[in-house]
Design an enzyme around this catalytic site. Structure first.
Site, PDB file in Angstrom:
ATOM      1  NE  ARG A 114      -3.767   0.853   1.996  1.00  0.00           N
ATOM      2  CZ  ARG A 114      -4.981   1.149   2.455  1.00  0.00           C
ATOM      3  NH1 ARG A 114      -5.137   2.038   3.409  1.00  0.00           N
ATOM      4  NH2 ARG A 114      -6.044   0.551   1.954  1.00  0.00           N
ATOM      5  CG  HIS A 141      -8.372   0.539  -2.861  1.00  0.00           C
ATOM      6  ND1 HIS A 141      -7.645  -0.561  -2.455  1.00  0.00           N
ATOM      7  CD2 HIS A 141      -9.012   0.993  -1.738  1.00  0.00           C
ATOM      8  CE1 HIS A 141      -7.832  -0.744  -1.164  1.00  0.00           C
ATOM      9  NE2 HIS A 141      -8.657   0.165  -0.705  1.00  0.00           N
ATOM     10  CD  GLN A 144     -13.037  -0.912  -0.656  1.00  0.00           C
ATOM     11  OE1 GLN A 144     -12.217  -0.825   0.245  1.00  0.00           O
ATOM     12  NE2 GLN A 144     -14.288  -1.287  -0.435  1.00  0.00           N
ATOM     13  CG  ASP A 237     -13.075   7.135  -1.042  1.00  0.00           C
ATOM     14  OD1 ASP A 237     -12.946   7.069   0.199  1.00  0.00           O
ATOM     15  OD2 ASP A 237     -12.108   6.986  -1.830  1.00  0.00           O
ATOM     16  CB  CYS A 281     -13.819   2.191   0.158  1.00  0.00           C
ATOM     17  SG  CYS A 281     -13.392   3.934   0.273  1.00  0.00           S
ATOM     18  NE  ARG A 320     -10.934  -4.324   0.725  1.00  0.00           N
ATOM     19  CZ  ARG A 320      -9.955  -3.488   1.087  1.00  0.00           C
ATOM     20  NH1 ARG A 320     -10.201  -2.452   1.864  1.00  0.00           N
ATOM     21  NH2 ARG A 320      -8.713  -3.651   0.647  1.00  0.00           N
TER      22      ARG A 320
HETATM   23  N1  NVA Z   1      -9.517   7.302  -1.563  1.00  0.00           N
HETATM   24  C1  NVA Z   1      -9.154   6.925  -0.216  1.00  0.00           C
HETATM   25  C2  NVA Z   1      -9.429   5.487   0.012  1.00  0.00           C
HETATM   26  C3  NVA Z   1      -9.145   4.984   1.380  1.00  0.00           C
HETATM   27  C4  NVA Z   1      -9.430   3.530   1.536  1.00  0.00           C
HETATM   28  C5  NVA Z   1      -7.695   7.239   0.011  1.00  0.00           C
HETATM   29  O1  NVA Z   1      -6.880   6.959  -0.866  1.00  0.00           O
HETATM   30  O2  NVA Z   1      -7.361   7.779   1.063  1.00  0.00           O
HETATM   31  N1   CP Z   2     -11.124   0.648   2.484  1.00  0.00           N
HETATM   32  C1   CP Z   2      -9.851   0.567   2.889  1.00  0.00           C
HETATM   33  O1   CP Z   2      -8.935   0.326   2.111  1.00  0.00           O
HETATM   34  O2   CP Z   2      -9.684   0.753   4.217  1.00  0.00           O
HETATM   35  P1   CP Z   2      -8.296   0.910   4.972  1.00  0.00           P
HETATM   36  O3   CP Z   2      -7.695   2.219   4.542  1.00  0.00           O
HETATM   37  O4   CP Z   2      -8.664   0.895   6.433  1.00  0.00           O
HETATM   38  O5   CP Z   2      -7.416  -0.246   4.595  1.00  0.00           O
END
Ligand code: NVA
Ligand code: CP
Length: 333
Positions: A114, A141, A144, A237, A281, A320
């Site tokens: 990540r 992502h 997700q 989101d 998400c 997930r």
């Molecule tokens: N768009 C958000 C998703 C978090 C799971 C981010 O990248 O912070």
């Molecule tokens: N939806 C998601 O990816 O959550 P986290 O940021 O908690 O992993």
């Protein structure tokens, strides 16, 4: 229970959904549904599928769901995990990403990443020699959206022909993957966003190509009043993704008209008969119980929608784990 692990993904990485075939995406969703039933029955305890395997999680950004989903999925199947957070390893700082990848790949059987730049996960995958899975980058992502498709299929019993409307930051990682993933599943998708936050031509082209194959449509709308009509899924989101915090104020101004509230859900025309669900998400801003919302009051969804019976966000969060397990098993089992 027969599990179809043979999706042609053995030894493969997953960096973005568009690398898969439509059949593989649908196969991972069905595998996750079967793995969920298998876990409920407790069958995995006697016959774990990843005994003796070692996985590592390289995370540059924070995570609750993706991290925990991966750790539990691995543990369920007898694999061990090592979490390597920002600052824990030399990754990119005292050692190139390519060198770290070659070291990690000699020790681990798979790597979930990540982070920020999508190029980083590509370099990891090019050099690790073991499967690398994208647990979120600035651009995509994918894991997700596998969970989102599972949640939609569990509720409606089908995917093809449904209508998903994403309302919010129409060019973030989640929206990008949602558009491509829905189109690959034959789901009509509308990206409802301010013009300033419209998706890139590249993402639109990928999604439209998939939609053409599957008889669905991909539309961009800037009108949250008309776009949601007929929606089976309203999805949003956060308005400001990780790494974009400096843009908080302007983002909130742009996105305020795109907040999902009960009036918007009613405008879908699908509240009666359980024909609309709300997905997010997560993490979500829906009340003043976080440090960020206490200060800003900026909510992408109102609390009554978030807490409504048609909100399936916690089923989605649980999924997930089942979908990440499906992906790891398809690559390694
Ligand atoms: N768009 C958000 C998703 C978090 C799971 C981010 O990248 O912070
Ligand atoms: N939806 C998601 O990816 O959550 P986290 O940021 O908690 O992993």
């Amino acid at each position: 229970m027969g599990l179809n692990l043979d999706l042609g993904l053995q030894g493969r990485s997953l960096l973005a959904l568009a690398e898969l075939t439509d059949h593989q995406v649908l196969g991972l969703v069905d595998l996750a549904i079967n793995l969920k039933a298998r876990k409920l029955a407790g069958t995995h305890i006697a016959a774990p599928l990843l005994r003796g395997r070692n996985l590592c999680l390289v995370f540059e950004k924070a995570s609750t769901r993706t991290r925990c989903a991966t750790v539990v999925a691995a543990r369920d199947e007898g694999a061990s995990t090592e979490y390597l957070g920002k600052g824990d390893i030399h990754f990119g700082k005292k050692e190139s990403v390519a060198d770290s990848a070659r070291v990690l790949g000699r020790m681990f059987d798979g790597i979930l990443f990540r982070g920020y730049a999508h190029r980083t996960v590509e370099i990891l995958a090019e050099h690790a020699g073991v499967p690398v899975w994208n647990g979120l980058t600035d651009d995509w992502h994918p894991t997700q959206i596998l969970a989102d498709l599972q949640t939609i299929k569990e509720h409606f019993g089908q995917l093809k022909g449904l209508k998903v409307v994403f309302v919010g930051d129409g060019r973030n990682n989640v929206c990008n993957s949602l558009m491509v993933g829905c189109a690959m599943a034959g789901v009509h998708v509308v990206d409802c966003c301010p013009p300033e936050l419209a998706p890139s031509e590249h993402v639109l082209a990928l999604a439209r190509r998939a939609a053409e194959r599957n008889g669905s449509t991909v539309t961009v709308s800037h009108d949250p009043v008309t776009a949601v009509k007929g929606a089976n899924v309203l999805y949003t989101d956060v308005w400001v993704s990780m790494g974009e915090e400096s843009q908080f104020r302007e983002r909130v101004e742009l996105l305020r008209p795109f907040q999902i509230d009960m009036a918007m859900v009613e405008r879908t025309g699908n509240l009666a008969g359980d024909r609309v669900i709300f997905l997010h998400c997560l993490p979500a801003f829906h009340n003043d119980e976080t440090e960020v919302t206490m200060e800003s009051g900026a909510l992408e969804v109102t609390d009554d929608v978030f807490e409504a019976p048609f909100s399936k966000v916690f089923e989605e969060a649980e999924n997930r784990m089942h979908t990440i397990k499906a992906m790891i098993l398809a690559s390694l089992a």
